[in-house]
Design a protein around this motif. Structure first.
Motif, short mmCIF file in Angstrom:
data_model
loop_
_atom_site.label_atom_id
_atom_site.label_comp_id
_atom_site.label_asym_id
_atom_site.label_seq_id
_atom_site.Cartn_x
_atom_site.Cartn_y
_atom_site.Cartn_z
N SER A 164 -21.91 -1.78 137.99
CA SER A 164 -20.89 -1.26 137.54
C SER A 164 -20.57 -0.70 136.19
N MET B 210 -18.02 -14.40 143.74
CA MET B 210 -18.30 -13.02 143.98
C MET B 210 -18.61 -12.51 145.22
N TYR C 250 -11.92 -5.85 141.77
CA TYR C 250 -12.56 -5.53 140.70
C TYR C 250 -12.49 -4.10 140.14
N VAL C 251 -13.00 -3.12 141.27
CA VAL C 251 -12.76 -1.69 141.09
C VAL C 251 -11.16 -1.20 140.71
N SER D 156 -8.92 -3.13 139.50
CA SER D 156 -8.46 -3.62 138.20
C SER D 156 -9.01 -2.66 137.32
N VAL D 157 -10.17 -2.08 137.22
CA VAL D 157 -10.65 -1.09 136.43
C VAL D 157 -9.96 0.18 136.28
N LEU E 268 -22.49 -6.31 139.94
CA LEU E 268 -21.87 -6.66 138.42
C LEU E 268 -22.71 -5.99 137.40
N VAL F 262 -13.23 -9.10 146.71
CA VAL F 262 -13.43 -9.25 145.08
C VAL F 262 -13.88 -7.75 144.61
N TRP F 263 -14.86 -7.33 145.21
CA TRP F 263 -15.36 -6.16 144.83
C TRP F 263 -14.11 -5.16 144.66
N SER G 46 -24.33 -9.43 144.71
CA SER G 46 -23.41 -9.73 143.83
C SER G 46 -23.70 -9.17 142.21
N MET H 290 -15.73 -8.31 130.59
CA MET H 290 -16.74 -8.93 131.38
C MET H 290 -17.61 -9.80 130.57
N HIS I 118 -13.30 -2.90 129.45
CA HIS I 118 -13.90 -3.47 130.45
C HIS I 118 -15.21 -4.36 130.37
#
Length: 153
Positions: free
Chosen positions: A105, A17, A26-27, A29-30, A102, A22-23, A98, A60, A56
């Motif tokens: 978010s 992470m 992540y955003v 992909s959402v 997580l 990666v962050w 990280s 997760m 989501h």
């Protein structure tokens, strides 16, 4: 020294992470999930937001709090095979950047979902239950705890 391994980490799950991008991934992909759900014609806007939030949080929960062990051969002699991915992040150190990301978010997504569903009671109950199911396992008090022995082995 790990001979024959392309990385220097004993367990790559601990630092994934903190990897570059990666962050952002992540955003994005959402956001892509939300756009895909918006493209389905018979879903209303509140339903799409609720589905985005629930999907989501379900993903997760499954990836961070259900899956145990590592997908890599690690020289830790099996210490990490009984830990979930959440428990392995940053070697179990609490309140790292990280872990905060997580944890925050899902809350941000919940607030957006509550706003766009106009605080409708049915959506609010579903979204709150979904949020609690993903936030409670992240608390430091639940580190290594298996409620009712579920997911013990």
């Amino acid at each position: 020294m790990n001979v024959g391994v392309a990385h220097s980490e004993v367990n790559p799950n601990t630092r994934v992470m903190n990897s570059r991008g990666v962050w952002l991934a992540y955003v994005i992909s959402v956001g892509v999930l939300h756009i895909v759900l918006l493209s389905i014609p018979f879903f209303s806007i509140p339903v799409v937001w609720t589905l985005t939030n629930v999907i989501h949080n379900l993903v997760m929960y499954l990836l961070l709090h259900t899956v145990k062990g590592t997908p890599f051969e690690t020289p830790d002699q099996g210490k990490d095979r009984l830990l979930t991915h959440w428990e392995q992040i940053d070697y179990g150190t609490q309140c790292t950047s990280s872990r905060k990301f997580l944890s925050v978010s899902p809350v941000v997504l919940y607030l957006l979902t509550s706003f766009y569903t106009k605080y409708d009671a049915a959506h609010f109950i579903v979204n709150t239950a979904s949020l609690l199911s993903v936030l409670l396992p992240k608390l430091p008090q639940f580190h290594g705890v298996r409620v009712f022995g579920i997911n013990k082995y």
